[in-house]
Design a protein around this motif. Structure first.
Motif, mmCIF file in Angstrom:
data_model
loop_
_atom_site.group_PDB
_atom_site.id
_atom_site.type_symbol
_atom_site.label_atom_id
_atom_site.label_comp_id
_atom_site.label_asym_id
_atom_site.label_seq_id
_atom_site.Cartn_x
_atom_site.Cartn_y
_atom_site.Cartn_z
ATOM 1 N N VAL A 1 -12.191 -63.361 -14.016
ATOM 2 C CA VAL A 1 -11.663 -63.626 -15.562
ATOM 3 C C VAL A 1 -11.950 -61.979 -16.179
ATOM 4 C CG1 VAL A 1 -12.022 -64.483 -17.942
ATOM 5 C CG2 VAL A 1 -12.376 -65.961 -16.131
ATOM 6 N N GLN B 1 -8.408 -65.783 -26.270
ATOM 7 C CA GLN B 1 -7.864 -65.889 -25.103
ATOM 8 C C GLN B 1 -8.710 -66.194 -23.737
ATOM 9 O OE1 GLN B 1 -6.287 -62.036 -25.376
ATOM 10 N NE2 GLN B 1 -4.135 -62.324 -25.674
ATOM 11 N N SER C 1 -9.691 -70.079 -23.150
ATOM 12 C CA SER C 1 -8.956 -71.174 -22.165
ATOM 13 C C SER C 1 -9.226 -70.941 -20.494
ATOM 14 C CB SER C 1 -7.520 -70.896 -22.434
ATOM 15 O OG SER C 1 -7.107 -69.810 -22.293
ATOM 16 N N LYS C 2 -9.754 -69.513 -20.442
ATOM 17 C CA LYS C 2 -10.205 -69.038 -19.141
ATOM 18 C C LYS C 2 -11.697 -69.713 -18.859
ATOM 19 C CE LYS C 2 -6.700 -66.184 -18.615
ATOM 20 N NZ LYS C 2 -5.493 -66.485 -17.859
ATOM 21 N N GLU D 1 -12.588 -75.548 -19.854
ATOM 22 C CA GLU D 1 -11.417 -76.532 -19.710
ATOM 23 C C GLU D 1 -11.666 -77.898 -20.468
ATOM 24 O OE1 GLU D 1 -11.981 -77.737 -15.772
ATOM 25 O OE2 GLU D 1 -11.110 -75.892 -14.979
#
Lengths: 452, 452
Positions: free
Chosen positions: A76, A85, A88-89, A92
């Motif tokens: 990441v 942002q 979302s990395k 889940e």
């Protein structure tokens, strides 16, 4: 050592609160069951892909996200991503925000196993990272009831009947406010702003809170013409009986097909309701919009009378909720009851049944080794009759044991020393009257059972 | 459009499963209540500071962590921190891992409001980021019952009685295995390895799974002398009745004060239990250790007979659980029932009551506008008698409505067309026998009520 605490906006529930909350849940559930609704439960965590984008931008922000397990950092690019942002990395899953979206997901995922129309209820906590304040929590329960897969207005009527039965059980006098999204569409149409329906709904929804003038200002800001706003004026002060309102609207909607459809739906709902022995007042309120854009037909809101607490329940018909998950043409209608609000109303109106605050009916005093075994026999006899009761688990000063009984609001205390054992009786003390009597255990059992 | 799904290790519960699960929860709850235990609930999220370090390193890893809301990235040095170190910077909260630690936290936080001894039960989901496999989920329910603030062994006995009542209600024959941490300490003492108690407990706990030889190997790896392991040998094949075992241990522990204390506690528990009408077999198993280091006295484990499923319940006494939150000298004893395991046993032994699978007792067929209103009257009468029933919400082919009735296992279908309306009767169809009769609604109500 730091005093332990819990996350802000969450709550511990002590026994007295639990018992009152369970009274609420049990009452609601009993009505749902009688009306042949069936329970489901969904996981506390949903995939973020299921939840994101379903509650607007604000909702996305208010979702609690669960960090991926293991080495979430790997691969990441932290440096160049914003917090938003990054989320979302590295996440889940998120905690359920309401019961409606998980229900829609459930219906689509399990459509092959469901016999439609599907009448389900669901009572589970939901989580929102909202700013906590009086009456608003980050974890709270929703009690939802929905019928999906049937367009019949009998369903709308049944939801009003259920609402009436629930609040009658609680002893809370309520007004069931109803409207129909098609009436709102009709209004937008006749004022010449059919394409601004969402703006009109959003603004009009605030009428109760901010008043007519401010609503008109907002409508202006949202781009409605002065002429349209002027035409809306009469709708703000619509009065009279439901029949009178409907008659007025018949004229207003003479040229609005959708408006007339809304009126005919309301009339059919009221006709069914008339067969249903509903005690609550049902009031057509054409300014009732409720923010939710997915409503397409009936809209409900329930208000308690005699208290200043806002709506305690609300819902409506949605023609395409499952569409977001790929299942079209599945119309549903539902209503949600907020346990927290109902709790506050019952509290304020002093309507909790008094007997629920004494869940334990009898305490046997512990006088020591020998007496304890004799007390156990009596205890057994009461419990076999379903009487919630206990033996103080150790010999302690009688004052301490009595304090314990008082703190737990136990209505009966039972004592047995050498004398009672010799006579095969127990001394029963009525904690309300203070009266003491020597009785055998069968007599005691009857006296206590009679109070249940 | 991707088919919607749920996170791995989590589950949706359909109505048939919910009804069976609720049967389990309701049965357990009824016994808890009769024994004068009171409910509490704690938040799903706890501060990570409450949870971390309480379940060992593995436990810390298995906690689900909740990402901080808002701009969590600010001021965090992502570059130089590992995933593990990052977690504490970007997450303050985690999901409950069990009910024991939150209960300890609750007791400390609310000690001023609690009347001790505090008998509480708690039935809530817990979450663990374990690798999902058959029978192991990432979200599952625990049903815990504890008495805190009393050292009396009456509490231990009552927990055995509760266990017996619960499994008798279910019809599941069980063995309640008991041991005492002090007996394990006695063993460690007499084999000359008193300082290796934890190693001995950890190894011996696996006897059931890996057998004696492997346990001895592990003991050796954990640094026990060959002499000590040799001395342990007789403990692995201890047999006979509880009395026989206790008599043998009396001799073995002649010089171990703690061992003798353990024996006297077991004897007192069994003496109390003898007064309690317990039907389950109670078996002293001196190899029962249960991994948890916080047990200090009694240890329980419940096994279902006739099935190959492991333990379905377990617990014990802990003298210092609240110490981790700064409250000393608060001894407690508790037991936890796993809803998932009980579900599997009831399923395997075919012990779910058959009547719970038909929660809806009657369906009125919908023949159209006029008939519908007549059906509504009958429906009302049944519901007023507490009979869960419904009217198919729209006119549909009778075959479709019958299919719906069958899918929901509704035992009675009620029909009324023009003839019935004229005669003021309904045609009642018994879906099991196929028999049809014309009856008035009072007769129908009585027939259905008799089946409840």
């Amino acid at each position: 050592m730091v005093k332990p605490s819990i996350p802000k906006g969450t709550r511990d529930f002590a026994p007295t609160e639990m018992i009152r909350r369970n009274y609420i849940f049990d009452t609601i559930k009993a009505v749902f069951k009688k009306h042949a609704f069936l329970p489901i439960e969904t996981p506390s965590m949903e995939n973020l892909s299921t939840l994101m984008g379903k509650y607007g931008e604000e909702g996305d922000r208010l979702l609690f996200k669960v960090l991926n397990s293991g080495d979430f950092k790997q691969g990441v690019d932290f440096e160049n991503l914003t917090s938003n942002q990054l989320t979302s990395k590295i996440c889940e899953k998120g905690l359920r925000y309401d019961l409606t979206v998980p229900f829609a997901r459930y219906v689509v995922q399990h459509q092959a196993e469901i016999s439609f129309p599907f009448k389900r209820y669901q009572m589970q906590p939901v989580w929102r990272a909202d700013r906590p304040q009086k009456g608003r929590y980050r974890e709270f329960y929703q009690c939802d009831v929905d019928v999906i897969g049937s367009t019949s207005l009998l369903n709308e009527a049944e939801l009003m009947q259920i609402t009436d039965e629930i609040f009658t059980s609680f002893g809370i006098p309520v007004v069931i406010k109803i409207n129909n999204r098609k009436i709102l569409s009709g209004i937008a149409e006749v004022v010449g702003e059919a394409d601004k329906l969402t703006d009109i709904c959003t603004a009009i929804d605030k009428l109760d809170k901010i008043g007519k003038e401010k609503v008109c200002e907002e409508l202006k800001e949202r781009g409605l013409s002065c002429e349209a706003i002027g035409k809306m004026d009469p709708f703000f002060c619509f009065c009279g009986s439901n029949e009178e309102k409907l008659a007025q609207l018949d004229k207003v909607f003479a040229n609005s097909e959708i408006g007339l459809k809304g009126l005919s739906e309301i009339r059919q709902m009221l006709a069914y309701a008339a067969q249903m022995d509903i005690k609550a007042e049902i009031e057509l309120d054409i300014t009732l919009a409720r923010g939710l854009n997915y409503y397409t037909g009936a809209i409900f809101e329930v208000k308690a009378q005699n208290v200043s607490i806002g709506s305690i329940s609300g819902g409506g018909r949605y023609d395409d909720l499952t569409g977001i998950f790929g299942l079209k043409n599945m119309s549903g209608v539902g209503i949600s009851y907020g346990a927290e609000r109902i709790y506050d109303v019952l509290n304020e109106l002093n309507l909790f049944p008094t007997n629920i605050d004494s869940p334990i009916k009898a305490l046997f005093i512990n006088f020591g080794e020998k007496e304890e075994l004799y007390a156990l026999k009596g205890l057994q006899a009461l419990r076999q009759a379903g009487i919630a009761s206990e033996l103080y688990p150790e010999k302690a000063k009688i004052g301490k044991q009595m304090t314990y009984a008082n703190a737990k609001a136990v209505p009966f205390v039972i004592m047995a020393g050498a004398d009672e054992i010799a006579e095969n009786v127990y001394t029963l003390k009525d904690m309300n009257s203070g009266e003491q009597r020597k009785l055998n255990i069968a007599e005691i059992r009857e006296i206590i059972a009679a109070t249940l």
